[in-house]
Every structure is written in C-alpha cells, then in structure tokens.
Design an enzyme around this catalytic site. Sequence first.
Site, mmCIF file in Angstrom:
data_model
loop_
_atom_site.group_PDB
_atom_site.id
_atom_site.type_symbol
_atom_site.label_atom_id
_atom_site.label_comp_id
_atom_site.label_asym_id
_atom_site.label_seq_id
_atom_site.Cartn_x
_atom_site.Cartn_y
_atom_site.Cartn_z
ATOM 1 N N ARG A 1 20.137 -26.984 33.528
ATOM 2 C CA ARG A 1 21.259 -27.605 32.981
ATOM 3 C C ARG A 1 22.078 -28.169 34.128
ATOM 4 O O ARG A 1 22.572 -29.380 33.960
ATOM 5 C CB ARG A 1 22.342 -26.715 32.252
ATOM 6 C CG ARG A 1 23.467 -27.300 31.724
ATOM 7 C CD ARG A 1 24.477 -26.146 31.247
ATOM 8 N NE ARG A 1 25.707 -26.976 30.689
ATOM 9 C CZ ARG A 1 25.899 -26.748 29.467
ATOM 10 N NH1 ARG A 1 25.551 -25.844 28.838
ATOM 11 N NH2 ARG A 1 27.013 -27.198 29.104
ATOM 12 N N ARG B 1 30.022 -34.962 25.638
ATOM 13 C CA ARG B 1 30.798 -34.029 24.759
ATOM 14 C C ARG B 1 31.480 -34.716 23.786
ATOM 15 O O ARG B 1 32.500 -34.950 23.941
ATOM 16 C CB ARG B 1 31.628 -32.922 25.433
ATOM 17 C CG ARG B 1 31.601 -31.803 24.837
ATOM 18 C CD ARG B 1 32.853 -30.838 25.554
ATOM 19 N NE ARG B 1 32.298 -30.585 26.674
ATOM 20 C CZ ARG B 1 31.672 -29.223 26.798
ATOM 21 N NH1 ARG B 1 31.281 -28.748 25.736
ATOM 22 N NH2 ARG B 1 31.104 -28.841 28.041
ATOM 23 N N PHE C 1 14.492 -29.028 21.075
ATOM 24 C CA PHE C 1 15.347 -29.695 19.909
ATOM 25 C C PHE C 1 15.759 -31.430 20.093
ATOM 26 O O PHE C 1 16.170 -31.946 19.448
ATOM 27 C CB PHE C 1 16.639 -29.023 19.720
ATOM 28 C CG PHE C 1 17.482 -28.557 20.736
ATOM 29 C CD1 PHE C 1 18.182 -29.669 21.761
ATOM 30 C CD2 PHE C 1 17.621 -27.274 21.434
ATOM 31 C CE1 PHE C 1 18.753 -29.450 23.005
ATOM 32 C CE2 PHE C 1 18.412 -26.950 22.388
ATOM 33 C CZ PHE C 1 18.945 -28.044 23.178
ATOM 34 N N LYS D 1 21.864 -21.906 16.989
ATOM 35 C CA LYS D 1 22.223 -21.998 18.391
ATOM 36 C C LYS D 1 21.673 -20.888 19.191
ATOM 37 O O LYS D 1 22.070 -19.613 19.118
ATOM 38 C CB LYS D 1 23.792 -22.002 18.418
ATOM 39 C CG LYS D 1 24.428 -22.424 20.157
ATOM 40 C CD LYS D 1 25.855 -22.461 19.813
ATOM 41 C CE LYS D 1 26.349 -22.996 21.170
ATOM 42 N NZ LYS D 1 25.987 -22.408 22.419
ATOM 43 N N ARG E 1 19.596 -23.852 29.105
ATOM 44 C CA ARG E 1 19.250 -25.259 28.975
ATOM 45 C C ARG E 1 18.382 -25.557 29.732
ATOM 46 O O ARG E 1 18.248 -25.448 30.711
ATOM 47 C CB ARG E 1 20.374 -26.094 28.825
ATOM 48 C CG ARG E 1 20.365 -27.501 28.404
ATOM 49 C CD ARG E 1 20.605 -27.707 26.872
ATOM 50 N NE ARG E 1 20.368 -29.085 26.170
ATOM 51 C CZ ARG E 1 21.559 -29.799 26.147
ATOM 52 N NH1 ARG E 1 22.530 -29.301 26.347
ATOM 53 N NH2 ARG E 1 21.501 -30.824 25.564
ATOM 54 N N GLU F 1 16.237 -25.143 24.667
ATOM 55 C CA GLU F 1 16.755 -24.077 25.292
ATOM 56 C C GLU F 1 15.822 -23.067 25.500
ATOM 57 O O GLU F 1 14.904 -22.871 24.372
ATOM 58 C CB GLU F 1 17.969 -23.689 24.175
ATOM 59 C CG GLU F 1 18.659 -22.603 24.601
ATOM 60 C CD GLU F 1 20.030 -22.730 25.443
ATOM 61 O OE1 GLU F 1 20.532 -24.099 25.644
ATOM 62 O OE2 GLU F 1 20.977 -21.810 25.491
ATOM 63 N N GLU G 1 20.763 -26.271 13.383
ATOM 64 C CA GLU G 1 19.608 -25.719 13.931
ATOM 65 C C GLU G 1 20.306 -24.511 14.337
ATOM 66 O O GLU G 1 21.448 -24.162 14.589
ATOM 67 C CB GLU G 1 19.307 -26.436 14.921
ATOM 68 C CG GLU G 1 18.656 -27.608 14.869
ATOM 69 C CD GLU G 1 18.435 -28.740 16.016
ATOM 70 O OE1 GLU G 1 18.700 -28.046 17.204
ATOM 71 O OE2 GLU G 1 18.356 -29.674 15.659
ATOM 72 N N LYS H 1 29.273 -27.197 17.795
ATOM 73 C CA LYS H 1 28.768 -25.947 17.928
ATOM 74 C C LYS H 1 29.408 -24.871 16.930
ATOM 75 O O LYS H 1 30.834 -25.122 16.875
ATOM 76 C CB LYS H 1 28.700 -25.508 19.290
ATOM 77 C CG LYS H 1 29.959 -25.343 20.143
ATOM 78 C CD LYS H 1 29.802 -25.044 21.640
ATOM 79 C CE LYS H 1 31.195 -25.574 22.323
ATOM 80 N NZ LYS H 1 31.022 -25.402 23.590
HETATM 81 P P1 AMP Z 1 28.122 -24.330 24.952
HETATM 82 O O1 AMP Z 1 27.494 -23.786 26.051
HETATM 83 O O2 AMP Z 1 28.806 -23.245 24.177
HETATM 84 O O3 AMP Z 1 28.981 -25.656 25.225
HETATM 85 O O4 AMP Z 1 26.875 -24.615 23.806
HETATM 86 C C1 AMP Z 1 26.201 -25.644 23.769
HETATM 87 C C2 AMP Z 1 24.939 -25.232 24.384
HETATM 88 O O5 AMP Z 1 24.160 -24.570 23.233
HETATM 89 C C3 AMP Z 1 23.682 -26.261 24.685
HETATM 90 O O6 AMP Z 1 24.230 -26.928 26.144
HETATM 91 C C4 AMP Z 1 22.767 -25.529 24.604
HETATM 92 O O7 AMP Z 1 22.637 -25.097 26.072
HETATM 93 C C5 AMP Z 1 22.901 -24.394 23.678
HETATM 94 N N1 AMP Z 1 22.089 -24.603 22.657
HETATM 95 C C6 AMP Z 1 21.481 -23.857 21.966
HETATM 96 N N2 AMP Z 1 20.853 -23.850 20.573
HETATM 97 C C7 AMP Z 1 20.988 -25.413 20.627
HETATM 98 C C8 AMP Z 1 20.460 -26.344 19.930
HETATM 99 N N3 AMP Z 1 19.535 -25.931 18.757
HETATM 100 N N4 AMP Z 1 20.915 -27.595 20.070
HETATM 101 C C9 AMP Z 1 21.325 -27.876 21.190
HETATM 102 N N5 AMP Z 1 21.891 -27.159 22.091
HETATM 103 C C10 AMP Z 1 21.648 -25.988 21.910
#
Ligand code: AMP
Length: 554
Positions: free
Chosen positions: A277, A416, A345, A257, A262, A306, A255, A422
């Site tokens: 979040r 996590r 999602f 990002k 969130r 998101e 998907e 990611k």
């Molecule tokens: P990070 O904040 O860098 O740890 O990346 C994870 C975050 O990406 C998640 O907590 C979401 O807020 C965001 N996110 C964006 N798009 C998606 C998606 N398609 N699925 C899950 N998380 C996503």
Amino acid sequence: MKFAEFARICEEIERLSGRLEMTEVISRVLSGLDEIDLPIFVQFVTGKIFPDWSPLKLGIGPNLLYDAITLIVDGTRDDVIGEINRRGDAGLAVQAILEQKKMARRSPRAATIQTALFSQELDLAEVYGKLEKIARQGGRASQQEKLSLIQSLFQNASPLEGRYLARLLMEDLRIGVGEGTIRDAIARAFSVDPREVEHAYQARNDLGEVAMLARLGESALRNVHIMPFHPVKMMLAQQGTIAGAIDENGTVAAEYKYDGSRFQFHKVGDESRIYSRKLEDVTDALPDVTRILEGATTHDVILDGEVIAVRDGKPLPFQAVLRRFRRKHGIEEMQKEVRVQPFVFDILYLDGETLIDLPFIERRARLMSALSDHVAPQVVSDDPGEIEKVYQESLAAGHEGLMIKVLSSPYTPGIRGKNWLKIKPSVDTLDLAVIGAEWGEGKRAHVFGSFLLACQDQGELTALSKVATGFSDEQLADLYELLSDHVLSESGKEVNLEPFLVFEVGYSEIQESPNYECGYALRFPRFIRLRDDKGIADIETLDGIKERYLRQKK
Ligand code: AMP
C-alpha cells in the site's frame, strides 16, 4: 538553479500564509526553470526528494542528521541536540549553528579559510545528485558513506541553505506547500487545466514528470499512460452506509471487505512485482502471491487487490499477513506458517492499455476476462436487503465488513472519495499519525508511555489527541524500538517525533476542545493496533473528524 536561490524562495514561501500567494510565487519560479531544475525543484519544494513511485528512499533518521551536524561544528553532539531542542526544529538549529561559525570566521586571521570554505556554491542538481547517492547506499555498512555525503553538503552551505538542507534531509520542509498547491502552480505556470495536471499526476505518480509534461502542453498531459513497474497510488474508501449508497447511486456493486493488506501486482511477460500500500516493492517477501497471480493470467496486467492470511480456510487477523509483508529472512518457512490468499478487485492496465478512466463496470469485465481465478466475488444490486445479506455473510465468514462501489466510477489513484464506501460494524476508530511521545513512569520509565497523535489538514499535521491506554508492556517496548531513532527534539518528559508511524485508535466520542491545535479532541482514546501498512498520507483528515463530530451530534 543555485541551492541558495532555492533556500531564498523557501524562506519567502514560509513567510506567506495564503495558498494563493504561495501558488503565485511557485508558478513564477517554475516557468523560468530548465528541464534539469524543473523536476528537482518541484519535488524539493514539497519536501520530497524522490517521487512516490520510486524505489529510492532517502532513509536518513534524525540520529544520522545530528551526527553529520556535529561533524561540522566545534561543539559536541549534545550541544547540537541542545540547540535543536531549544529551537524545536533541526533547520533553525543548523541555521543558528552555521551563523555562529560564520561569525567566528569573521576575524581577519580566518579570512583565508573563509574564502576556501565558501568557494564552492551548491546548486540544486548537485544536492539532488548527492541525495540520490545516499539513497543508493543501502544497508548498515554504508552509514559512514552517508555521513560523509551529508557532511560535504553542509560544509558548502550558508546558514540559510543549512536551514532548508536539514529540513530536506528530514523530508519535511515546513513551508506548507502541499501537493494541491504545487499542482495549481504547475497549471498556472504553463497555462494548462489543473484537472489535466491532477489526472496526469494520478497516472504517473510523479510531480516532477508532470511538470515537464505540462511544460510541453495540455495534449502531452492528456496523453499519459500508466506504466508497469511504476506503481500508482491506491484508490481509497470513505465510510458510508448501505442505504445512503443506494439512495445516491441506485444500483451498486458490493464486495467483502477483506482484512488483510493491500497490494498492487504488475506483470509483463515473465516479469512480475508486487507493491505494498505504501508502494514498497514486497515481491521478495511474497513469492507465493506472485506465483498464484502469475498462474491466473497470461496477460500483461496491473491488478489491485487485498491479500489475507488464512488457516483452515478461515481468515486470520490482519497482523498475520503484515508479518509476511515485513519478512526479509526465512521466507520459505514463513510461507508454510502463514498461508496467503489474494483477492483481486480491480485492474488498471491490460496489455498496453491504461484502464483507469473506464467506468468500474467495464474494468470489472476486463478483469474477469484477464484473470482465471482469485477475483473478489461481487454482488450488483439496488436492493438494500440483498446487500445487507452480503454484509452479514461477510462478517459471518470472518471478514471485516463490506465495500460498496459505484459502477460508473473511474479508478482515481490516491483519492478517498464517495465512489468506494466502506462499511464496518465498529466505525469508531481512526488512523492517526504519531507526532510525539512522553516517557513512561515506574516500570515503564525506559520506554514511551503515551503518544501524541495528529490528523491531517490540507497536507499539514495537526494534533488531535494523546493515547496512553490499550498498550501491553511488550507493545510499548516494540514501539520504543521503532520510534527511538526518530526523536526530533526533547523537552522535559516530552519528545517530538518524526511523523511516519500510524496508529489505529478507538474512542468513545469526539469533542470540541481548545486543548489541541485542531479544535477537537478524542474522549477515552485507546490504542487498537499499529497500522504499518499505512503512511502519513493515509491518516484521517480534519474534515473527516468534523464530519464524524457532526454525525455524532445528530
Ligand atoms: P480502510 O483501510 O479502513 O480505509 O479501508 C479500505 C481498505 O480496505 C482498502 O485500502 C483495502 O486495503 C481494503 N479492502 C478490503 N477489501 C476490499 C475490497 N473488496 N475493495 C477495496 N478495498 C478493500
């Protein structure tokens, strides 16, 4: 349980260093507690007053604590702050202050006063009751009320109780009991499987309640359900690569990002709420998102997604959407200025059924059936080329990167793991907690000019780096405004800060280093942005730092 007993147990645990010994001590205590003390003890011993899902927040900064301590001593506020700076800990300072007070009262003349002052022994439920009252006093006008409640707690406290009361008020008990230790202790105390405790905790997000269920037995733990309006922690992602993900899992879901914020959306009938979040209720700030999602489903649901800000169909930088989350006034105009678009999602609950244990592929099918619009598009494939194409499309459309998800994976709140990966073009940024600062120089002398940052290791914060570049003057002024009420102690130009703020920082390299507690340091750290959508629990782990270090060495 008397609060004095709780303080004695904390002192015993503080002297221990091994997690196993701690688990043993706590489990013995837990098995002897009644249904009133058990949930309170479990919360308190981890240094938290309320469960994470609860809308109640204590909201006592160091300043209010220092005011309250000043009220119970003979000295001035500066004397109190001096004592805290000398000891580097408000708990030890309060203990010392109360000791001095006790000594002063030992004179025969003061004997009658002494009995009067110590006649009321605190108990755990009473402390909890007062803290709950403090948390319910929202708004500025209630500072005075909060102050007198805190003062009444200290007035009845012995020196040792004072030590842990002060730390509890700062929600940092400093005895090293993390969630993992308490979960193991619950399992041991009530002879149940630690995995069932973990699972129930993920669904309920409330350690006290889980302890009560464990007391009833394993079947009670197994029978937990997610409840609307009782938010669960968000499932989190690890860094990964497209090739690695496919090698390990075969067919995966990809998907975009989205670079927004969130949210968790809860709806039952006509009632709906949105949580951030950090599980704060942000419904009032986001009426448009509520409207959009309410319009897309007739079912009772808990959705995970998101929300991004858009202009002319293009995503805006993530700060734009954060401004919407924080907004308390002028929400009408703000809705016009910053348009939002939610992408859903995942689905955790549908019409009374808890879905977190279903494989992602099945949850996705339920999501598609429950929501008529706003589901994040997805490509399912085992072809690295095809997934790379989705990644490039995502970047070209102005999104942050790609999320790869394992089709068979359950939804694991707060975890996590490798089930969500990611992928971003620049992986060299870290989310770290701000634990200290140093006053600036020259025209920056009235604000903090550099910051001490920490990662987390088994629930403890450990210093990793300082950051002094990447800030504009305006940002430093804003940061000062945010942090000045959270100074715990000061020595020379350095201050210790109550950890609550998260910075995203860039760096060129991770090095082994004796200069910082954790054994590593960042080369050329620079401030990228404030992550006030993230909490301390979301920051990088020491294991993550080690992994990056090893990867970089290769
Ligand atoms: P990070 O904040 O860098 O740890 O990346 C994870 C975050 O990406 C998640 O907590 C979401 O807020 C965001 N996110 C964006 N798009 C998606 C998606 N398609 N699925 C899950 N998380 C996503």
